[in-house]
Design a protein around this motif. Structure first.
Motif, PDB file in Angstrom:
ATOM      1  N   GLU A  96      -3.800 -35.245   1.731  1.00 58.32           N
ATOM      2  CA  GLU A  96      -4.208 -36.210   0.812  1.00 58.32           C
ATOM      3  C   GLU A  96      -3.117 -36.469  -0.255  1.00 58.32           C
ATOM      4  O   GLU A  96      -3.016 -37.738  -0.697  1.00 58.32           O
ATOM      5  N   ARG A  97      -2.448 -35.740  -0.726  1.00 54.67           N
ATOM      6  CA  ARG A  97      -1.079 -35.931  -1.705  1.00 54.67           C
ATOM      7  C   ARG A  97      -0.029 -36.913  -1.199  1.00 54.67           C
ATOM      8  O   ARG A  97       0.371 -37.796  -1.521  1.00 54.67           O
ATOM      9  N   ASN A  98       0.036 -36.574   0.317  1.00 53.05           N
ATOM     10  CA  ASN A  98       1.051 -37.296   0.967  1.00 53.05           C
ATOM     11  C   ASN A  98       0.398 -38.869   1.510  1.00 53.05           C
ATOM     12  O   ASN A  98       1.320 -39.694   1.250  1.00 53.05           O
ATOM     13  N   ASP A  99      -0.721 -38.756   1.548  1.00 53.87           N
ATOM     14  CA  ASP A  99      -1.373 -40.168   1.793  1.00 53.87           C
ATOM     15  C   ASP A  99      -1.522 -41.114   0.467  1.00 53.87           C
ATOM     16  O   ASP A  99      -1.029 -42.105   0.568  1.00 53.87           O
ATOM     17  N   LEU A 100      -1.796 -40.415  -0.472  1.00 52.47           N
ATOM     18  CA  LEU A 100      -1.706 -41.221  -1.820  1.00 52.47           C
ATOM     19  C   LEU A 100      -0.406 -41.495  -2.321  1.00 52.47           C
ATOM     20  O   LEU A 100      -0.155 -42.626  -2.928  1.00 52.47           O
ATOM     21  N   ALA A 101       0.755 -40.690  -2.059  1.00 52.20           N
ATOM     22  CA  ALA A 101       2.119 -41.075  -2.174  1.00 52.20           C
ATOM     23  C   ALA A 101       2.565 -42.244  -1.373  1.00 52.20           C
ATOM     24  O   ALA A 101       2.943 -43.194  -2.086  1.00 52.20           O
ATOM     25  N   LYS A 102       1.917 -42.167  -0.151  1.00 49.16           N
ATOM     26  CA  LYS A 102       2.411 -43.221   0.594  1.00 49.16           C
ATOM     27  C   LYS A 102       1.731 -44.707   0.512  1.00 49.16           C
ATOM     28  O   LYS A 102       2.327 -45.629   0.315  1.00 49.16           O
ATOM     29  N   ALA A 103       0.634 -44.363  -0.159  1.00 42.94           N
ATOM     30  CA  ALA A 103      -0.305 -45.640  -0.184  1.00 42.94           C
ATOM     31  C   ALA A 103      -0.058 -46.351  -1.740  1.00 42.94           C
ATOM     32  O   ALA A 103      -0.218 -47.386  -1.733  1.00 42.94           O
ATOM     33  N   ASN A 104       0.523 -45.560  -2.583  1.00 43.45           N
ATOM     34  CA  ASN A 104       0.826 -45.975  -4.009  1.00 43.45           C
ATOM     35  C   ASN A 104       2.414 -45.697  -3.994  1.00 43.45           C
ATOM     36  O   ASN A 104       2.595 -44.734  -5.073  1.00 43.45           O
ATOM     37  N   PRO A 105       3.313 -46.455  -3.780  1.00 40.18           N
ATOM     38  CA  PRO A 105       4.666 -46.284  -4.024  1.00 40.18           C
ATOM     39  C   PRO A 105       5.003 -46.604  -5.494  1.00 40.18           C
ATOM     40  O   PRO A 105       4.261 -47.350  -6.132  1.00 40.18           O
ATOM     41  N   LYS A 106       5.972 -46.059  -6.008  1.00 40.20           N
ATOM     42  CA  LYS A 106       6.436 -46.197  -7.630  1.00 40.20           C
ATOM     43  C   LYS A 106       7.131 -47.748  -7.318  1.00 40.20           C
ATOM     44  O   LYS A 106       7.987 -47.881  -6.771  1.00 40.20           O
ATOM     45  N   ILE A 107       6.800 -48.324  -8.378  1.00 38.00           N
ATOM     46  CA  ILE A 107       7.156 -49.659  -8.646  1.00 38.00           C
ATOM     47  C   ILE A 107       7.994 -49.560 -10.078  1.00 38.00           C
ATOM     48  O   ILE A 107       7.524 -49.134 -10.928  1.00 38.00           O
ATOM     49  N   ILE A 108       9.202 -49.996  -9.907  1.00 38.69           N
ATOM     50  CA  ILE A 108      10.098 -49.965 -10.880  1.00 38.69           C
ATOM     51  C   ILE A 108      10.452 -51.427 -11.336  1.00 38.69           C
ATOM     52  O   ILE A 108      10.872 -52.110 -10.371  1.00 38.69           O
ATOM     53  N   ALA A 109      10.300 -51.883 -12.531  1.00 33.20           N
ATOM     54  CA  ALA A 109      10.405 -53.153 -12.888  1.00 33.20           C
ATOM     55  C   ALA A 109      11.770 -53.549 -13.244  1.00 33.20           C
ATOM     56  O   ALA A 109      12.525 -52.563 -13.753  1.00 33.20           O
ATOM     57  N   ASP A 110      12.104 -54.491 -12.946  1.00 33.89           N
ATOM     58  CA  ASP A 110      13.861 -54.918 -13.321  1.00 33.89           C
ATOM     59  C   ASP A 110      14.006 -55.144 -14.840  1.00 33.89           C
ATOM     60  O   ASP A 110      12.998 -55.248 -15.538  1.00 33.89           O
TER      61      ASP A 110
END
Length: 109
Positions: A90-104
């Motif tokens: 479940e942790r891997n699925d959550l990490a894959k579904a919610n990638p980290k977004i870094i703003a410019d």
């Protein structure tokens, strides 16, 4: 008359300090030694029977994520002591579904 000094208490021997010896960590001495490998899992050959109670399951059998078939009584992971790691999946699925977004960064004008 001289005042007699009170007798000093008898010298007590120093209390010995006791140190608890802890076992040293053992390292592998030779290069050919390998840590023990986990035992291989058994494969269910007869999928028409429950892996836990060996009851005939027919068409009502349930295949668990641990790759074994179970009767309706043992279909839940708690009922058959499932060895599948649900938390990690479940942790891997959550990490894959919610990638980290870094703003410019904003550019200065």
């Amino acid at each position: 008359p001289e005042a007699a000094a009170p007798p000093s208490p008898p010298a007590t021997p120093a209390t010995p300090t006791t140190e608890i010896a802890t076992p040293a960590t053992t390292a592998l001495v030779c290069g050919s030694c390998e840590p023990p490998t986990p035992p291989e899992r058994k494969v269910q050959t007869n999928t028409s029977r429950c892996w836990t109670c060996n009851k005939k399951i027919g068409l009502t059998g349930f295949k668990c994520k641990c790759e074994y078939f179970y009767c309706p009584k043992h279909r839940y992971p708690e009922a058959h002591s499932c060895d599948f790691d649900y938390k990690t999946k479940e942790r891997n699925d959550l990490a894959k579904a919610n990638p980290k977004i870094i703003a410019d960064r904003m550019q200065k004008i």
